[in-house]
Design a protein around this motif. Structure first.
Motif, PDB file in Angstrom:
ATOM      1  N   ASN A   1       0.830  -1.213   0.000  1.00 24.10           N
ATOM      2  CA  ASN A   1       0.000   0.000   0.000  1.00 24.10           C
ATOM      3  C   ASN A   1       0.859   1.255   0.000  1.00 24.10           C
ATOM      4  O   ASN A   1       0.721   2.139   0.847  1.00 24.10           O
ATOM      5  N   GLN A   2       1.760   1.300  -0.968  1.00 25.04           N
ATOM      6  CA  GLN A   2       2.688   2.422  -1.061  1.00 25.04           C
ATOM      7  C   GLN A   2       1.932   3.747  -1.167  1.00 25.04           C
ATOM      8  O   GLN A   2       1.140   3.959  -2.079  1.00 25.04           O
ATOM      9  N   GLN A   3       2.182   4.640  -0.226  1.00 22.20           N
ATOM     10  CA  GLN A   3       1.493   5.909  -0.206  1.00 22.20           C
ATOM     11  C   GLN A   3       1.960   6.779  -1.370  1.00 22.20           C
ATOM     12  O   GLN A   3       3.159   6.900  -1.625  1.00 22.20           O
TER      13      GLN A   3
ATOM     14  N   THR B   1       9.066  12.667   2.337  1.00 25.73           N
ATOM     15  CA  THR B   1       7.901  12.781   1.467  1.00 25.73           C
ATOM     16  C   THR B   1       8.229  13.492   0.156  1.00 25.73           C
ATOM     17  O   THR B   1       9.254  14.182   0.028  1.00 25.73           O
TER      18      THR B   1
END
Length: 333
Positions: free
Chosen positions: A19-21, A156
């Protein structure tokens, strides 16, 4: 620690970035006490890579998708039992950071402050804001990891974008200064400028472990002071060109207009001249200057007619004077 937790901690693991953001660029795999067991499986999915730090040193950079077998000194069922003196904790630490190898596309950018450069045509300082889009990817994950990310658990896309954008204004200013592109030409030169800025930025961003895969300068916004300065210069240029078409220099035309305005304003410049003791009859001076241009000889009738029309349009001569001189010159054809 319960017996169930004890046995679970001793089993091999399947390590992957599920579930790679979409907003995450670098992500540390969470592992209790970083004791990843021998014979664990590491899964690298498409668009991912992984950096392995074992016993405090970077040992691997995996950028090809697939399944990898991990071999460590942490053996199931004996690790915790043998580590009573270190509070049941192994010194054989394996930490895994996943990173995104896919491009990060359509990132918007804009200058927070005005960029200054000297306009090569108007020879005046120009200030502008700029905006556009860019795409980037990690080009050197080991360098990025060691010099930018460090020991952080996450890094990020937003953090990367802010870091990259901080380098944009300097390169944009340098390219504009070197390009020789004027205020009026920028919109037509956006693709060329974009390519030049991208090349200059990549030389700088390579030092951070990044690469721009695309860069677009979509628009520019000039400040009001710049618009006003350029507007004045443009007006003077247009008037100089018009005067040139009529066979006069810009200075000659401005002198005629100044004399005309002074002669018409008896309480203005003329009065000021008398108060200063100049004693100059501005009306007579204006008429003399006007007659010099009206009666100046020329071998080109068409050019002379253009000059007469210019003097009429600027209010230097009257319609009657224009008609009389026009007839006089047309009779010479």
């Amino acid at each position: 620690m319960g017996i169930g937790s004890f046995f679970r901690n001793q089993l091999s693991q399947v390590i992957e970035w599920n579930n790679q953001q979409p907003d995450m660029l670098v992500w540390k795999f969470p592992s209790e006490k970083d004791e990843i067991k021998n014979a664990s499986k590491l899964i690298i999915s498409p668009g991912q890579g992984a950096i392995l730090v074992y016993e405090g040193k970077v040992t691997d950079n995996l950028s090809t998708e697939g399944i990898y077998d991990l071999e460590t000194d942490n053996h199931p069922f004996i690790t915790t039992l043998l580590k009573l003196r270190t509070n049941f904790e192994s010194e054989h630490k394996l930490k895994i950071w996943f990173y995104r190898t896919a491009e990060n596309v359509n990132q918007g950018w804009g200058t927070a402050q005005m960029i200054k450069y000297m306009d090569p045509v108007y020879k005046i300082p120009v200030e502008l804001g700029a905006n556009g889009t860019f795409s980037f990817r990690i080009s050197n994950p080991l360098y990025l990891f060691s010099n930018v990310v460090g020991a952080k658990d996450t890094f990020t896309i937003l953090e990367a974008r802010l870091l990259l954008q901080s380098r944009f204004p300097e390169s944009l200013s340098a390219v504009l200064a070197q390009s020789g592109v004027s205020y009026q030409q920028i919109d037509a030169q956006l693709p060329v400028l974009s390519a030049s800025i991208k090349a200059q930025l990549n030389a700088e961003l390579d030092k951070l472990g990044f690469e721009l895969t695309d860069f677009k300068l979509n628009g520019t916004i000039f400040d009001d002071a710049t618009k006003e300065r350029i507007g004045k210069v443009a007006n003077i240029t247009a008037e100089a060109m018009a005067a040139g078409e009529g066979g006069l220099t810009y200075v000659e035309m401005e002198k005629l207009k100044a004399l005309r305005d002074a002669a018409r304003n008896e309480g203005g410049l003329a009065g000021a001249g008398l108060q200063l003791g100049v004693g100059m009859d501005l009306g007579k001076t204006f008429n003399t200057a006007k007659d010099e241009h009206l009666n100046a000889q020329s071998t080109d009738v068409v050019s002379k007619l253009k000059q007469l029309k210019l003097l009429l349009d600027e209010g230097i001569i009257t319609q009657e004077e224009f008609d009389n001189k026009k007839k006089e010159w047309l009779d010479k054809l």
